[in-house]
Design a protein around this motif. Structure first.
Motif: not given
Length: 315
Positions: A151-164, A167-171, A175-182
């Motif tokens: 979660y912390q890594l996800l939040m860090n990346k959402t705050q990185d601004g509009d890097g190239s 969005h792909d990194v966040v997605r 997906q990794a978080l969803i698999l962890e939940f699985q």
């Protein structure tokens, strides 16, 4: 008609139906990317606004401290420190109470966030019915730490601004978080496992049809765009397929079919070196003209314009 358009906010009697736009219009979320929303502080929400409602998306709730108490589908849940709770689309929310010291994180996402990931589709649907019946998970210390790091890594990346590639990194992190939940779900199911026959017999026929349809849809990767063809593969009528898919997801098969095709087209135009004609042929469109009309209808521009725009944006 898209997911958000179909499930847009509407009043039916006293029951309200809420979608992403209703949340985002008040800027309550810390991150929004089409089918993914993140909120870091649930106290920013007026929880009474969400009582006697249904939501048009999945909502994953992670309680860090304090307590959240809620009634979903008439069942009361007490979500305490270290607990993880999953709300499924269309379920009725009753009373919601929050303790004063509560620190609760929320990740909300449209079902299509799972549908469009062929990799996630291999794992998620087999656990869906179990999660509907057992939405509350008390995590071990190790599980809690792992989820907190994601979660912390996800939040860090959402705050990185509009890097190239933001969005792909966040997605991918999502997906990794969803698999962890699985993995959480698999462990819990293993602790209280029934025989495979008992599991299968408890699943509704419409759920089995929906799972098989989603599996075939993932395998087609956008090449099959006919409800009738999928129905024939499943040895059922198109009408029955539509009913099963609508009952399970609230959407039509054609909506999901088009969404899968559009997702494949986006990936090919953004990341491959294939020509527009090669993509058209690979996805079994009859000709370039038909392909161009399909892309313009769903993406608002021609294939060449979409590719050029994304190249110019660096993503």
């Amino acid at each position: 008609m898209g997911f958000f358009d179909y499930l847009c906010t509407q009043i039916i009697g006293d029951m309200r139906h809420i979608d992403f736009d209703d949340l985002w219009k008040n800027h309550l979320f810390d991150y929004k990317d089409g089918d993914l929303l993140v909120i870091d502080d649930i106290t920013r929400l007026n929880l009474s606004d969400y009582e006697n409602t249904t939501l048009a998306f999945v909502m994953a709730v992670f309680c860090m401290e304090g307590r959240l108490q809620c009634v979903v589908e008439g069942r009361e849940y007490r979500i305490g420190s270290g607990d993880f709770f999953v709300y499924m689309p269309g379920q009725v929310i009753g009373e919601i109470l929050l303790s004063q010291n509560a620190d609760v994180k929320v990740i909300a996402f449209a079902q299509r966030a799972i549908d469009r990931s062929l990799y996630l589709n291999k794992f998620v649907w087999q656990n869906m019915e179990y999660v509907k019946e057992h939405p509350l998970f008390t995590l071990s210390e190790r599980e809690r730490q792992g989820l907190s790091h994601y979660y912390q890594l996800l939040m860090n990346k959402t705050q990185d601004g509009d890097g190239s590639f933001q969005h792909d990194v966040v997605r991918l992190l999502f997906q990794a978080l969803i698999l962890e939940f699985q993995m959480f779900v698999d462990r819990r199911r293993g602790e209280t496992a029934e025989s495979d026959s008992e599991k299968d017999s408890s699943v509704r026929q419409s759920t089995l049809v929906y799972r098989r349809f989603m599996s075939l849809l993932a395998e087609s990767n956008g090449r099959v765009r006919s409800v009738s063809v999928f129905a024939n593969m499943l040895n059922i009528t198109p009408k029955y397929l539509c009913k099963c898919v609508k009952d399970e997801s609230g959407r039509s098969p054609l909506d999901l079919i088009h969404e899968t095709t559009v997702g494949t087209i986006r990936q090919q135009l953004r990341y491959s070196n294939k020509t527009v004609k090669e993509i058209c042929n690979e996805l079994d469109f009859p000709n370039l003209s038909f392909f161009g009309k399909f892309v313009k209808e769903h993406l608002g521009m021609s294939p060449t314009e979409y590719r050029q725009q994304n190249l110019n944006n660096g993503c």
